[in-house]
Write a protein that holds these residues in place. Structure first.
Motif, PDB file in Angstrom:
ATOM      1  N   ALA B  66      -3.770  15.429  -3.885  1.00 52.69           N
ATOM      2  CA  ALA B  66      -4.402  14.171  -3.385  1.00 52.69           C
ATOM      3  C   ALA B  66      -3.228  13.017  -3.338  1.00 52.69           C
ATOM      4  O   ALA B  66      -3.152  12.250  -2.711  1.00 52.69           O
ATOM      5  CB  ALA B  66      -5.494  13.648  -4.149  1.00 52.69           C
ATOM      6  N   HIS B  67      -2.311  12.928  -4.896  1.00 51.06           N
ATOM      7  CA  HIS B  67      -1.511  11.818  -4.996  1.00 51.06           C
ATOM      8  C   HIS B  67      -0.520  11.726  -3.666  1.00 51.06           C
ATOM      9  O   HIS B  67      -0.113  10.560  -3.429  1.00 51.06           O
ATOM     10  CB  HIS B  67      -0.906  12.091  -6.258  1.00 51.06           C
ATOM     11  N   ARG B  68      -0.142  12.996  -3.407  1.00 52.37           N
ATOM     12  CA  ARG B  68       0.999  12.984  -2.158  1.00 52.37           C
ATOM     13  C   ARG B  68       0.468  12.235  -1.054  1.00 52.37           C
ATOM     14  O   ARG B  68       1.232  11.350  -0.400  1.00 52.37           O
ATOM     15  CB  ARG B  68       1.368  14.474  -1.954  1.00 52.37           C
ATOM     16  N   PHE B  69      -0.736  12.653  -0.915  1.00 49.92           N
ATOM     17  CA  PHE B  69      -1.269  11.841   0.466  1.00 49.92           C
ATOM     18  C   PHE B  69      -1.644  10.443   0.163  1.00 49.92           C
ATOM     19  O   PHE B  69      -1.425   9.514   1.197  1.00 49.92           O
ATOM     20  CB  PHE B  69      -2.549  12.623   0.894  1.00 49.92           C
ATOM     21  N   ILE B  70      -2.158  10.006  -0.911  1.00 47.49           N
ATOM     22  CA  ILE B  70      -2.610   8.779  -1.176  1.00 47.49           C
ATOM     23  C   ILE B  70      -1.420   7.925  -1.340  1.00 47.49           C
ATOM     24  O   ILE B  70      -1.051   6.788  -0.769  1.00 47.49           O
ATOM     25  CB  ILE B  70      -3.295   8.752  -2.648  1.00 47.49           C
ATOM     26  N   LYS B  71      -0.188   8.631  -1.698  1.00 46.58           N
ATOM     27  CA  LYS B  71       0.900   7.826  -1.851  1.00 46.58           C
ATOM     28  C   LYS B  71       1.729   7.352  -0.278  1.00 46.58           C
ATOM     29  O   LYS B  71       2.008   6.461  -0.217  1.00 46.58           O
ATOM     30  CB  LYS B  71       2.249   8.550  -2.526  1.00 46.58           C
ATOM     31  N   LYS B  72       1.265   8.311   0.461  1.00 40.78           N
ATOM     32  CA  LYS B  72       1.738   7.967   1.968  1.00 40.78           C
ATOM     33  C   LYS B  72       0.969   6.804   2.613  1.00 40.78           C
ATOM     34  O   LYS B  72       1.425   6.124   3.293  1.00 40.78           O
ATOM     35  CB  LYS B  72       1.641   9.406   2.909  1.00 40.78           C
ATOM     36  N   VAL B  73      -0.424   7.008   2.311  1.00 44.32           N
ATOM     37  CA  VAL B  73      -1.388   5.991   2.930  1.00 44.32           C
ATOM     38  C   VAL B  73      -1.051   4.816   2.420  1.00 44.32           C
ATOM     39  O   VAL B  73      -1.187   4.011   3.208  1.00 44.32           O
ATOM     40  CB  VAL B  73      -2.854   6.625   2.565  1.00 44.32           C
ATOM     41  N   ARG B  74      -0.690   4.728   1.360  1.00 42.08           N
ATOM     42  CA  ARG B  74      -0.311   3.257   0.624  1.00 42.08           C
ATOM     43  C   ARG B  74       1.069   2.685   1.125  1.00 42.08           C
ATOM     44  O   ARG B  74       0.959   1.541   1.725  1.00 42.08           O
ATOM     45  CB  ARG B  74      -0.094   3.491  -0.889  1.00 42.08           C
ATOM     46  N   ALA B  75       2.070   3.794   1.425  1.00 46.64           N
ATOM     47  CA  ALA B  75       3.294   3.375   1.897  1.00 46.64           C
ATOM     48  C   ALA B  75       3.108   2.955   3.347  1.00 46.64           C
ATOM     49  O   ALA B  75       3.934   1.812   3.923  1.00 46.64           O
ATOM     50  CB  ALA B  75       4.252   4.415   1.824  1.00 46.64           C
ATOM     51  N   TYR B  76       2.175   3.344   4.187  1.00 43.38           N
ATOM     52  CA  TYR B  76       2.177   2.722   5.439  1.00 43.38           C
ATOM     53  C   TYR B  76       1.129   1.603   5.520  1.00 43.38           C
ATOM     54  O   TYR B  76       0.874   1.177   6.638  1.00 43.38           O
ATOM     55  CB  TYR B  76       1.352   4.250   6.368  1.00 43.38           C
ATOM     56  N   GLY B  77       0.577   1.261   4.544  1.00 40.51           N
ATOM     57  CA  GLY B  77      -0.298   0.243   4.408  1.00 40.51           C
ATOM     58  C   GLY B  77      -1.521   0.271   5.019  1.00 40.51           C
ATOM     59  O   GLY B  77      -2.267  -0.812   5.773  1.00 40.51           O
ATOM     60  N   ILE B  78      -1.924   1.479   5.077  1.00 36.63           N
ATOM     61  CA  ILE B  78      -3.535   1.704   5.838  1.00 36.63           C
ATOM     62  C   ILE B  78      -4.487   1.269   4.925  1.00 36.63           C
ATOM     63  O   ILE B  78      -4.748   1.518   3.831  1.00 36.63           O
ATOM     64  CB  ILE B  78      -3.667   3.211   6.035  1.00 36.63           C
ATOM     65  N   PRO B  79      -5.340   0.281   5.146  1.00 34.94           N
ATOM     66  CA  PRO B  79      -6.435  -0.290   4.382  1.00 34.94           C
ATOM     67  C   PRO B  79      -7.602   0.736   4.025  1.00 34.94           C
ATOM     68  O   PRO B  79      -7.794   1.609   5.041  1.00 34.94           O
ATOM     69  CB  PRO B  79      -7.001  -1.430   5.132  1.00 34.94           C
ATOM     70  N   CYS B  80      -7.910   0.570   2.885  1.00 35.54           N
ATOM     71  CA  CYS B  80      -8.912   1.906   2.554  1.00 35.54           C
ATOM     72  C   CYS B  80      -9.855   0.791   1.703  1.00 35.54           C
ATOM     73  O   CYS B  80      -9.682   0.102   0.564  1.00 35.54           O
ATOM     74  CB  CYS B  80      -8.279   2.696   1.526  1.00 35.54           C
ATOM     75  N   GLN B  81     -11.210   1.093   1.825  1.00 42.19           N
ATOM     76  CA  GLN B  81     -12.139   0.183   1.485  1.00 42.19           C
ATOM     77  C   GLN B  81     -13.077   1.078   0.535  1.00 42.19           C
ATOM     78  O   GLN B  81     -13.831   1.974   1.144  1.00 42.19           O
ATOM     79  CB  GLN B  81     -13.128  -0.529   2.433  1.00 42.19           C
TER      80      GLN B  81
END
Lengths: 117, 420
Positions: B66-81
């Protein structure tokens, strides 16, 4: 000594039998492919497993998930588990941080598999 | 009302990969909603290894994957609520959700990705006789207690069902000091991976009782014992074969159900074969602009395939927003002999991308062939030494093979078993 195992490579789950005198694996039977043959040899002469476990974390009842960073000898699993259970990690813990070095002289480190900052 | 291009419901493996897929295709206005505080979905509690072998050629634990994907989502700056519960989706793609931080929100999306995952079949769906006392848990609930909350559900355990979650929990409970008396399976075979049977049961001397089921649960204030009996070929308990295990816990690992309550509100047509949405090869549902992927669409056995599927869905959602995905004429994909839980159920006459067909064999078949035909024309054929319901089959048809669909009545997937 006679060994009986189930191959784990595919859903066939071939029942493999073999003899092992402590040096050489002989009379390997029941496998249907090369992967099965190799599995039987390594599983009999040097069975290894990855160990994943939970370690106590100071200041919380929420445990820290950890793993050995490589497979260790199967016979070492109970001792390694004991050492993990008697260790308490301190925050902050980064993902991949070493929490026990060279657990039970296995050559493997125990590392954190989650972050607790 | 807030507006967003792509709204993703669920921040587990499907939601994360869908967000990445949409972003990498060009989308910039994306929002991921999740009911929990932390992203990662059920992977957070799957602390055992074995994830990502297909994608990363390494064996990761759930949180690491999961961390690998979360890191990418954060790097792209995709908002997660996070900590946000979605209450409804309308057919016009207005999503209503509620959270402590934002209160009640109505969000109009151009495309919605359903990534809600699945839930476990509970005791109530089994009609197991016996006392209704505490001490009966689904395996996933027990996993959450032990791995995320540091709680032990019990010390003497019987497990009903030999799916992978049940097998993994047999080992986890043992490593945490419990005694697992048996893993009981109704069918004559386990639906779990061979690797898990060997490394979770055999390694710890836990018996696997095939063709057995639980016929009684004892205890008033808490479970005190579980009675197990052998079943006949009609899966009916055989009188006289009962044995009782004194125990304080019964774990159920008896199947997963895609969580489609929201899909139904949106008017999405469901397919009984998967209990998920009816989709075409782009993973669009019957409601234009609503896509489904991951375990809410059909229950997968490998997370790697969830991620792949969700990335495709994310890309296609962006194509839809840009008006590149029109609903062309589609034909039905028929399930022939031995084929169950097929996805997708529809395919365009002129697909723009390779068509991935996924299904579960209905039974265990040896020396079989997987065949895909468009009318008389054979598009795909592959030998398989063994097919089993526990292993999903993946068939990818390249675009150049698909011209045959232009004039075909239907596409058929079937299994052929040669008489040995």
């Amino acid at each position: 000594m006679k060994y009986e195992l189930t191959c784990i490579n595919c859903p066939m789950g071939c029942r493999i039998t073999a003899d092992y005198d402590g040096k050489e694996v002989t009379n390997i039977e029941g496998y249907t492919c090369r992967r099965g043959l190799l599995y039987a040899q390594s599983e009999i002469t040097d069975p290894t497993r990855m160990l994943t476990a939970l370690m106590a974390l100071e200041g919380t009842h929420v445990p820290l998930p950890v793993k050995t960073d490589r497979p260790i000898r199967k016979a070492l699993l109970p001792k390694a588990l004991e050492q993990i259970k008697s260790t308490r990690a301190k925050r902050p813990v980064r993902l991949g941080a070493v929490v026990i070095e060279n657990v039970c002289n296995s050559g493997a480190n125990v590392i954190a598999t989650a972050e607790r900052l | 009302m807030d507006r967003v291009d792509i709204l993703i419901i669920g921040g587990g493996p499907a939601g994360l990969a869908a967000a990445i897929g949409a972003y990498e295709a060009g989308a910039r206005d994306i929002l991921v909603l999740d009911r929990e505080q932390e992203l990662g979905g059920i992977l957070k509690q799957c602390i055992h290894n074995g994830f990502g072998l297909h994608t990363f050629q390494e064996e990761l634990t759930g949180p690491e994957y999961a961390h690998r994907f979360i890191k990418k989502v954060r790097a792209y700056g995709i908002p997660c609520q996070g900590e946000t519960m979605v209450l409804s989706i309308s057919p016009k793609k207005v999503v209503t959700c509620v959270s402590h931080d934002h209160g009640l929100q109505h969000i109009q999306a151009k495309a919605v990705l359903l990534c809600m995952g699945c839930r476990e079949r509970p005791r109530g769906s089994l009609a197991t006789p016996g006392e209704r006392c505490p001490g009966v848990y689904t395996a996933g609930t027990a996993q959450r207690f032990t791995n995320l909350e540091g709680l032990m559900p019990g010390k003497e355990v019987v497990i009903l069902g030999s799916g992978d979650i049940g097998l993994i929990m047999a080992r986890r409970m043992t490593l945490l000091g419990a005694k697992v008396h048996a893993c009981v399976e109704l069918m004559p075979y386990s639906s779990g991976l061979k690797r898990n049977i060997v490394q979770c049961l055999d390694d710890y001397g836990i018996p696997l009782l095939l063709s057995h089921t639980v016929v009684d649960i004892q205890g008033r204030d808490h479970v005190t014992g579980v009675t197990v009996a052998k079943v006949d070929t009609n899966l009916q308990p055989i009188p006289g074969t009962e044995q009782t295990f004194p125990c304080d816990t019964l774990l159920l690992s008896v199947g997963l159900i895609p969580e489609n309550e929201l899909s139904k509100m949106a008017g999405v047509t469901l397919y009984p074969g998967t209990s998920g949405a009816l989709v075409d090869e782009t993973l669009m549902t019957s409601v234009p602009g609503i896509f489904a992927c991951g375990n809410v669409l059909h229950v997968h056995d490998l997370v790697d395939f969830v991620s792949e599927e969700a990335e495709t869905a994310g890309k296609n959602a962006w194509a839809y927003v840009q008006g590149e995905l029109t609903q062309a004429e589609r034909i039905i994909v028929e399930t022939g002999f031995g084929v169950g839980a097929l996805v997708p159920q529809l395919v365009s006459r002129e697909p723009l991308q390779p068509v991935r067909l996924m299904f579960r064999p209905r039974n265990v078949y040896r020396n079989a062939r997987i065949i895909v035909e468009a009318g008389e024309q054979r598009l795909y054929e592959k030998k398989a030494m063994i097919l089993a319901p526990g292993e999903m089959v993946n068939v990818v048809l390249p675009v150049e093979k698909l011209s045959a669909l232009k004039n075909a009545e239907s596409l058929t997937v079937r299994i052929e078993v040669s008489q040995a």
